[in-house]
Design an enzyme around this catalytic site. Sequence first.
Site, PDB file in Angstrom:
ATOM      1  N   HIS A   1      49.431  39.998  43.571  1.00 44.46           N
ATOM      2  CA  HIS A   1      49.458  40.717  42.292  1.00 44.46           C
ATOM      3  C   HIS A   1      48.309  40.271  41.392  1.00 44.46           C
ATOM      4  CE1 HIS A   1      51.668  42.676  38.859  1.00 44.46           C
ATOM      5  NE2 HIS A   1      50.935  41.805  38.180  1.00 44.46           N
ATOM      6  N   GLU A   2      48.186  38.969  41.208  1.00 47.27           N
ATOM      7  CA  GLU A   2      47.130  38.470  40.330  1.00 47.27           C
ATOM      8  C   GLU A   2      45.746  38.738  40.920  1.00 47.27           C
ATOM      9  OE1 GLU A   2      47.894  37.838  37.433  1.00 47.27           O
ATOM     10  OE2 GLU A   2      50.052  37.688  37.780  1.00 47.27           O
TER      11      GLU A   2
ATOM     12  N   HIS B   1      40.191  44.227  40.086  1.00 46.86           N
ATOM     13  CA  HIS B   1      39.906  45.235  39.063  1.00 46.86           C
ATOM     14  C   HIS B   1      38.803  44.722  38.130  1.00 46.86           C
ATOM     15  CE1 HIS B   1      41.931  48.361  36.149  1.00 46.86           C
ATOM     16  NE2 HIS B   1      40.797  48.795  36.655  1.00 46.86           N
TER      17      HIS B   1
ATOM     18  N   HIS C   1      44.673  42.177  39.982  1.00 42.65           N
ATOM     19  CA  HIS C   1      44.051  42.177  38.649  1.00 42.65           C
ATOM     20  C   HIS C   1      42.600  41.698  38.750  1.00 42.65           C
ATOM     21  CE1 HIS C   1      47.298  43.268  36.009  1.00 42.65           C
ATOM     22  NE2 HIS C   1      48.059  42.241  36.330  1.00 42.65           N
TER      23      HIS C   1
END
Length: 685
Positions: free
Chosen positions: A470-471, A477, A474
């Site tokens: 998940h991190e 992105h 980020h």
Amino acid sequence: MIDNPLLNNANTLPRWSDIDATHVVAAIEFLLEKSRYEIKQRLNKGVPFTWENFAQPLEELADELNSAWAPISHLHGVKNSPELRAEYEKAQQQLTAYSTEMGQNNELYQAWQSLADSPEFNELTMAQRKMVNNELRDFTLAGVTLADDKKVIYGELKQRLSELTTNFSNNVLDATQAWFKHLPDATRLVGIPATVLPTLAQAAKARDLEGYALTLDFPCYLPVIQYCDDRELREEVYVAFSTRASKEGPGQSQWDNDDNMVAILSARQQLAQLLGFDSYAHRSLATKMADTPAEVMAFLQQLASSSLPVAQKDLAQLTAFAKANYGVSELQAWDVPYYSEKLREQEFSISPQELRPWFPADKVIAGMFEITARLYDVTISADTSVELYHDDVTFYRISRDGKELASFYLDAYAREHKRGGAWMADCRNRIKRSDGSMQLPTAFLTCNFTPPTEGVPALLTHDEVTTLFHEFGHGLHHMLTQVETMSVAGISGVAWDAVELPSQFMENWCWQPEGLALISGHYETGEALPELKLQRLLAAKNFQSGLQMARQLEFSWFDMQIHLRKDLDSAVKIQQVLAEVRDEVAVIVPPEFNCFQNSFGHIFAGGYAAGYYSYKWAEVLSSDAFARFEEEGIFEGRAAKDFLEQILEQGGSREALDCFIAFRGRPPTVDALLRHSGIAKEEAA
């Protein structure tokens, strides 16, 4: 001042060993005064405002300030100390005052408006035009059109909010760190997996104690509440955890956040009303994909109507199981995780803890990099020559065809003086400077996993694996953006309810057999995750998914309601709102002493105020996006290239919905989320 290690950092990484608390305020003061002077000079030139003579120089000033503040803010989260905390708070007050001052500078606002009205505007890139429009929007939201007396009030409220949210966060950290329970031996730890015991022993050793120490750090709290057979011990740990930063919790009134919550909500409401919004919820949505609180509530109600019947069945099954197998006639809050694990083990013959040996952190990280390489044609490699701020940290560089694209620090393990949770933050942003040079993005990726112990590497649960992915989503992105305008590059300028799309999207590879084959392998033998365990893991994916959805809806509903209400002048009234929300959507109602809101940092000290629904909103986007990969192949087809080009590389340079439609070919629907969550059945083959 030249020797201050927080200055002159263009295109360089932080000089960690040279930084101490005494540098913080001096560096920020210097940069703020420099920015004020440079902006004043730009405004007084008496020539038409262009991108080259106005917008670009201001972008570079903002980058210089960010390059100094980013390492300070990061150290405050991962290497906290009384000295740094004091200087951080002083500098944060200065930054808040500066932000308000600039946001209410009418001359500066008119300069941006002049650029937007100029013939040059239509010749700017899409990213540049988006940046200018965002600036104009943000001036309005900063109160640039307010009367002078109201501007003063606005500035005071912003300053007050800065102090209050910092106090809230500090109280949670201090209350968490203050509590521990010493156990001289393992007598009361029966049931806790053997892989966890060294961590508890290490916690005792760190306090110069023999035996074991239980703490409220999540890598300790979760195994105790899920596995410890000693019901009284589970209750004691649950009570301490669920009352943190409250009158009932560790430190009692010393770290009580009751007054902070009330004051934060009051200040936000006053800010919103100054700007002409009906509530802070309306103000919050001014920068999000959702247009109105009514739209958000309709979205949450849509999910609730589908998921609450499933959640009620989940609870009925758990209640019947605990009574039939353990004689428990009434489940308490500290029983639910424990018997849920027992039920999971019976239903699927698998426990998250038993999978730890197959997920050593090094293998997971290497596999995650391989998945990323296959998707986006990049290479990720460690760079041991870069200075680090702690021995736990590793530094990596991302490249494609030998050309560097970005870099990041990975700080994976829980430790003292480090804020709990997991997050990504920017260290450096992508920006093309006026001299033609390109600053590449650098990210901070922070988690709080169970650390390695003597002779045993860090072994992750599958939940921790998905958190890491998940991190990293980020981070991708932020790092894979091709936008050259800093304010809309990477995660900057992305609507808050879309910013979780790449992170939640990345989690999908933790549930695909092809992905799991790359990130798992027994830490002692290298043996692949056995087929039977793999099938059981996948079968258990949606275990109690209804209860999990209901819990997220409860948080989102509560967040939206307290930011819609205008009469919450006491902690008791906040609690009443929470009770009303639970009547609507909660399936499991916690005991009255539970004060989870007192440590709900996402909305009281983070960026999710009137925005917690963003997790579910973005999960709709990420599930629908991944459905295309299911259709075309998770490593094959055009999907990955399109996701890179239409989502990751675009950053905030284009509206989030436009990015999604460019990738998916249509607006999003909730169907894939409900299917992936097991709430709606898979379509027939």
